[in-house]
Scaffold this motif. Sequence first.
Motif, PDB file in Angstrom:
ATOM      1  N   LEU A   1       1.156  -1.459  -0.083  1.00 42.92           N
ATOM      2  CA  LEU A   1      -0.268   0.127   0.077  1.00 42.92           C
ATOM      3  C   LEU A   1       1.498   1.129  -0.486  1.00 42.92           C
ATOM      4  O   LEU A   1       2.109   1.139  -0.059  1.00 42.92           O
ATOM      5  CB  LEU A   1      -0.784   0.329   1.293  1.00 42.92           C
ATOM      6  CG  LEU A   1      -2.042  -1.316   1.679  1.00 42.92           C
ATOM      7  CD1 LEU A   1      -2.607  -1.072   2.663  1.00 42.92           C
ATOM      8  CD2 LEU A   1      -2.987  -1.029   0.914  1.00 42.92           C
ATOM      9  N   THR A   2       0.126   2.663  -0.513  1.00 40.85           N
ATOM     10  CA  THR A   2       0.181   3.800  -0.132  1.00 40.85           C
ATOM     11  C   THR A   2       0.307   4.338   1.131  1.00 40.85           C
ATOM     12  O   THR A   2      -1.123   4.543   0.868  1.00 40.85           O
ATOM     13  CB  THR A   2       1.052   4.535  -1.154  1.00 40.85           C
ATOM     14  OG1 THR A   2       1.199   3.117  -2.783  1.00 40.85           O
ATOM     15  CG2 THR A   2       1.563   5.510  -1.331  1.00 40.85           C
ATOM     16  N   MET A   3       1.079   4.954   1.937  1.00 40.37           N
ATOM     17  CA  MET A   3       0.404   6.143   2.704  1.00 40.37           C
ATOM     18  C   MET A   3       0.613   7.584   2.585  1.00 40.37           C
ATOM     19  O   MET A   3       1.824   7.851   2.332  1.00 40.37           O
ATOM     20  CB  MET A   3       1.231   5.534   4.545  1.00 40.37           C
ATOM     21  CG  MET A   3       0.646   6.348   5.175  1.00 40.37           C
ATOM     22  SD  MET A   3       1.284   6.163   7.020  1.00 40.37           S
ATOM     23  CE  MET A   3       0.781   5.233   7.653  1.00 40.37           C
ATOM     24  N   MET A   4      -0.064   9.054   2.482  1.00 36.88           N
ATOM     25  CA  MET A   4       0.522   9.403   2.515  1.00 36.88           C
ATOM     26  C   MET A   4       0.311  10.562   3.947  1.00 36.88           C
ATOM     27  O   MET A   4      -1.028  10.645   4.409  1.00 36.88           O
ATOM     28  CB  MET A   4      -0.389  10.461   1.454  1.00 36.88           C
ATOM     29  CG  MET A   4       0.810  10.486  -0.269  1.00 36.88           C
ATOM     30  SD  MET A   4       1.821  10.139  -0.180  1.00 36.88           S
ATOM     31  CE  MET A   4       1.508  12.420  -0.228  1.00 36.88           C
ATOM     32  N   LEU A   5       1.168  10.842   4.530  1.00 36.18           N
ATOM     33  CA  LEU A   5       1.279  11.821   5.511  1.00 36.18           C
ATOM     34  C   LEU A   5       1.057  13.816   5.030  1.00 36.18           C
ATOM     35  O   LEU A   5       1.874  14.183   4.819  1.00 36.18           O
ATOM     36  CB  LEU A   5       1.887  11.885   6.812  1.00 36.18           C
ATOM     37  CG  LEU A   5       2.394   9.967   7.139  1.00 36.18           C
ATOM     38  CD1 LEU A   5       4.094  10.653   7.525  1.00 36.18           C
ATOM     39  CD2 LEU A   5       1.211  10.115   7.760  1.00 36.18           C
ATOM     40  N   MET A   6      -0.582  13.860   5.512  1.00 39.38           N
ATOM     41  CA  MET A   6      -0.410  15.585   5.428  1.00 39.38           C
ATOM     42  C   MET A   6      -0.814  16.025   6.658  1.00 39.38           C
ATOM     43  O   MET A   6      -1.545  15.829   7.295  1.00 39.38           O
ATOM     44  CB  MET A   6      -1.420  15.483   4.397  1.00 39.38           C
ATOM     45  CG  MET A   6      -1.839  14.480   3.119  1.00 39.38           C
ATOM     46  SD  MET A   6      -3.954  15.069   2.590  1.00 39.38           S
ATOM     47  CE  MET A   6      -3.383  16.752   2.240  1.00 39.38           C
ATOM     48  N   VAL A   7       0.579  16.845   6.679  1.00 41.77           N
ATOM     49  CA  VAL A   7       0.869  17.545   7.939  1.00 41.77           C
ATOM     50  C   VAL A   7       1.083  18.656   8.118  1.00 41.77           C
ATOM     51  O   VAL A   7       1.547  20.064   7.285  1.00 41.77           O
ATOM     52  CB  VAL A   7       1.905  17.044   8.708  1.00 41.77           C
ATOM     53  CG1 VAL A   7       1.955  17.763  10.133  1.00 41.77           C
ATOM     54  CG2 VAL A   7       2.460  15.623   8.961  1.00 41.77           C
TER      55      VAL A   7
END
Length: 288
Positions: free
Chosen positions: A77-83
């Motif tokens: 999977l691909t995890m995107m962290l938007m901070v």
Amino acid sequence: MDTKELLKKVRKIEIKTRRLSDHIFGGEYHSTFKGRGMTFSEVRQYQFGDDVRNIDWNVTARTNEPHVKVFEEERELTMMLMVDVSGSELFGTEQQFKNEVVTEIAATLAFSATQNNDKIGLILFSDQVELYIPPKKGRSHVLRIIRELIEFEPESKQTNLAEALKFLTNVMKKKAIVFVLSDFIADDYEHTMKIVSGKHDVTGIRVYDKHEETIPNLGMVQMQDEETGELMLVNTSSKQVRLNYSKFYNQKVNYFKESFNKSGAGTIDCRVDESYVKKLLGYFKRRG
């Protein structure tokens, strides 16, 4: 911050969050966010009970015996962290600022994804996208993300979540697991949120300080808006002032919850003086 001090901070966060992701979150993360779909694995002879829709007609015609395609769950999977790196993230009255707690949560999630051999990407946003790190695998990549979370200096102190969500839609063509970490003191993102969560698996993690919820009665106080830099004298002894502030704050929180829930996204509330470990685990267990 000099390099030595930065590396020391990165190492400290790595030790703490890696331990959490190894012992607690690895399995929970895996069972909560299963593979994206099915990927072709092999062809084998048809057996009684196999789904006829999976028959491979080419191989069947060639061998004169029925064969079926076998599929496996695609785990990667691909995890995107938007901070959120806007000015309001620098608020804190307890042991930690909001941005420090956000860094720890992001690092814990990133190491959990690494355990599953998933890719992790990062978007730092204010009222514009300040930094984008495309998804990659591995520990050194996670350490780079932590380093940016600790030392990045944003150009703007204001917030525009809708802008960041639009950017995500443009750069992420395949389905991703998206965690948005912010205090969500923002407006007008409900429509964009619907579009994003229609394509991605989105969770909003609201990190806040209990002293943001109400203004204490301290008489005349000079306050500065962290996002606009504006200084103003506020009469905190006025009941109406305190009431107006609480109303404003609650409107933002309700807007966050409604916008995410209506679009099918998940939400986690995490106060800086509470255990984010319990909050994340509870969320994963509910979803798993």
